[in-house]
Design a protein around this motif. Structure first.
Motif, PDB file in Angstrom:
ATOM      1  N   ARG A 103     -83.942  45.516   3.114  1.00 15.85           N
ATOM      2  CA  ARG A 103     -83.265  45.938   1.896  1.00 15.85           C
ATOM      3  C   ARG A 103     -81.761  45.739   2.082  1.00 15.85           C
ATOM      4  O   ARG A 103     -81.291  45.426   3.170  1.00 15.85           O
ATOM      5  N   THR A 104     -81.023  45.952   1.038  1.00 15.42           N
ATOM      6  CA  THR A 104     -79.561  45.896   1.116  1.00 15.42           C
ATOM      7  C   THR A 104     -79.079  47.181   1.789  1.00 15.42           C
ATOM      8  O   THR A 104     -79.410  48.272   1.350  1.00 15.42           O
ATOM      9  N   LEU A 105     -78.327  47.054   2.875  1.00 19.97           N
ATOM     10  CA  LEU A 105     -77.851  48.234   3.603  1.00 19.97           C
ATOM     11  C   LEU A 105     -76.539  48.738   2.994  1.00 19.97           C
ATOM     12  O   LEU A 105     -75.447  48.495   3.503  1.00 19.97           O
ATOM     13  N   LEU A 106     -76.701  49.433   1.898  1.00 13.88           N
ATOM     14  CA  LEU A 106     -75.585  50.042   1.192  1.00 13.88           C
ATOM     15  C   LEU A 106     -75.988  51.487   0.957  1.00 13.88           C
ATOM     16  O   LEU A 106     -77.091  51.756   0.474  1.00 13.88           O
ATOM     17  N   HIS A 107     -75.124  52.435   1.333  1.00 12.03           N
ATOM     18  CA  HIS A 107     -75.487  53.846   1.264  1.00 12.03           C
ATOM     19  C   HIS A 107     -74.315  54.676   0.767  1.00 12.03           C
ATOM     20  O   HIS A 107     -73.209  54.555   1.280  1.00 12.03           O
ATOM     21  N   ALA A 108     -74.566  55.503  -0.235  1.00 11.11           N
ATOM     22  CA  ALA A 108     -73.550  56.437  -0.717  1.00 11.11           C
ATOM     23  C   ALA A 108     -73.673  57.706   0.117  1.00 11.11           C
ATOM     24  O   ALA A 108     -74.460  58.593  -0.190  1.00 11.11           O
ATOM     25  N   PHE A 109     -72.908  57.778   1.191  1.00 13.92           N
ATOM     26  CA  PHE A 109     -72.973  58.924   2.108  1.00 13.92           C
ATOM     27  C   PHE A 109     -72.463  60.191   1.458  1.00 13.92           C
ATOM     28  O   PHE A 109     -72.994  61.269   1.649  1.00 13.92           O
ATOM     29  N   SER A 110     -71.415  60.053   0.659  1.00 13.53           N
ATOM     30  CA  SER A 110     -70.799  61.217   0.049  1.00 13.53           C
ATOM     31  C   SER A 110     -70.386  60.889  -1.380  1.00 13.53           C
ATOM     32  O   SER A 110     -69.880  59.809  -1.651  1.00 13.53           O
ATOM     33  N   LEU A 111     -70.616  61.836  -2.268  1.00 16.41           N
ATOM     34  CA  LEU A 111     -70.248  61.682  -3.667  1.00 16.41           C
ATOM     35  C   LEU A 111     -69.563  62.962  -4.099  1.00 16.41           C
ATOM     36  O   LEU A 111     -70.093  64.058  -3.887  1.00 16.41           O
ATOM     37  N   SER A 112     -68.380  62.843  -4.684  1.00 16.25           N
ATOM     38  CA  SER A 112     -67.627  64.012  -5.136  1.00 16.25           C
ATOM     39  C   SER A 112     -67.180  63.823  -6.569  1.00 16.25           C
ATOM     40  O   SER A 112     -66.838  62.716  -6.975  1.00 16.25           O
ATOM     41  N   PHE A 113     -67.194  64.903  -7.312  1.00 15.25           N
ATOM     42  CA  PHE A 113     -66.688  64.882  -8.681  1.00 15.25           C
ATOM     43  C   PHE A 113     -66.411  66.305  -9.128  1.00 15.25           C
ATOM     44  O   PHE A 113     -66.883  67.258  -8.521  1.00 15.25           O
ATOM     45  N   LYS A 114     -65.625  66.429 -10.191  1.00 13.23           N
ATOM     46  CA  LYS A 114     -65.350  67.753 -10.753  1.00 13.23           C
ATOM     47  C   LYS A 114     -66.430  68.087 -11.772  1.00 13.23           C
ATOM     48  O   LYS A 114     -66.792  67.243 -12.604  1.00 13.23           O
ATOM     49  N   HIS A 115     -66.918  69.316 -11.695  1.00 10.27           N
ATOM     50  CA  HIS A 115     -67.923  69.768 -12.649  1.00 10.27           C
ATOM     51  C   HIS A 115     -67.297  69.719 -14.042  1.00 10.27           C
ATOM     52  O   HIS A 115     -66.178  70.202 -14.243  1.00 10.27           O
ATOM     53  N   PRO A 116     -68.004  69.144 -15.038  1.00  9.83           N
ATOM     54  CA  PRO A 116     -67.399  68.975 -16.355  1.00  9.83           C
ATOM     55  C   PRO A 116     -67.074  70.276 -17.087  1.00  9.83           C
ATOM     56  O   PRO A 116     -66.191  70.304 -17.933  1.00  9.83           O
ATOM     57  N   ARG A 117     -67.750  71.358 -16.748  1.00  8.81           N
ATOM     58  CA  ARG A 117     -67.474  72.624 -17.435  1.00  8.81           C
ATOM     59  C   ARG A 117     -66.539  73.531 -16.653  1.00  8.81           C
ATOM     60  O   ARG A 117     -65.617  74.092 -17.214  1.00  8.81           O
ATOM     61  N   GLY A 119     -64.813  72.728 -13.749  1.00  7.46           N
ATOM     62  CA  GLY A 119     -63.709  72.086 -13.058  1.00  7.46           C
ATOM     63  C   GLY A 119     -63.823  72.192 -11.539  1.00  7.46           C
ATOM     64  O   GLY A 119     -62.988  71.673 -10.810  1.00  7.46           O
ATOM     65  N   GLU A 120     -64.884  72.858 -11.070  1.00  8.78           N
ATOM     66  CA  GLU A 120     -65.095  73.014  -9.630  1.00  8.78           C
ATOM     67  C   GLU A 120     -65.396  71.657  -8.997  1.00  8.78           C
ATOM     68  O   GLU A 120     -66.145  70.850  -9.538  1.00  8.78           O
ATOM     69  N   GLN A 121     -64.782  71.392  -7.844  1.00  4.82           N
ATOM     70  CA  GLN A 121     -65.021  70.152  -7.111  1.00  4.82           C
ATOM     71  C   GLN A 121     -66.371  70.254  -6.409  1.00  4.82           C
ATOM     72  O   GLN A 121     -66.589  71.168  -5.617  1.00  4.82           O
TER      73      GLN A 121
END
Length: 188
Positions: A103-117, A119-121
């Protein structure tokens, strides 16, 4: 294959800048290509740095600053360092041979975003698959990256259940709230 020399020597939080617009190929609508903005390309920026390498492979940390389709794969291929096993933008069959990669060896180890309601990270981490770990074991960490490599290779820690509010729109466009339980594997 390819050279990752240009991605070496950057401390955490920085890296080699790939700033090349991406658009849908006119010849193959399923492929994305580097394309000038005047021809329909959209601005695309990735920050890339090497964290480990072997004679033939390198483990890259890529931080896309825009969210274009196939952005990481297109940018790395353009820079002469395609993702291992990527048959669309790299040398899939050649790279997979004798490495146990299917397979393609691509991995999202970490994903971060602000909660839309609130604002918590929010930050989520996903453990690496065994085939990815096997490839990393063939590499030598860059200076001061051994601890990060160990973190990537670590076993999943505690199981965390998160209650995330979601909105669902009915046919009458009324919004109702419900809670979705999402289980995430978190690394120690």
């Amino acid at each position: 294959f390819g050279s990752c020399r240009k991605f070496r020597g950057y401390p955490a939080g920085s890296g080699y800048i790939v700033d090349k617009p991406i658009g849908r190929s006119k010849k193959d609508r399923q492929r994305m290509v580097i394309m000038e903005e005047v021809d329909g390309g959209r601005p695309s920026l990735s920050v890339v740095r090497s964290v480990a390498q072997s004679e033939e492979l390198c483990l890259l940390e890529v931080r896309p600053r825009t969210g274009r389709t196939h952005q990481i794969r297109v940018h790395l291929s353009q820079e002469g360092c395609p993702v291992l096993g990527d048959e669309t933008y790299g040398y899939g069959e050649v790279l997979k041979r004798n490495r146990g990669v299917d397979r393609t060896l691509l991995h999202a180890f970490s994903l971060s975003f602000k909660h839309p309601r609130t604002g918590e990270q929010l930050t989520f981490q996903a453990p690496l698959h065994d085939d990815f770990k096997r490839a990393i074991k063939l590499m030598q960490p860059e200076d001061e990256e051994a601890e990060n490599i160990q973190r990537y290779m670590g076993d999943p820690g505690e199981r965390v259940v998160l209650d995330l509010p979601t909105a669902r729109t009915t046919r009458r466009a009324k919004k109702t709230e419900e809670t979705a339980k999402v289980e995430m594997e978190v690394l120690k």
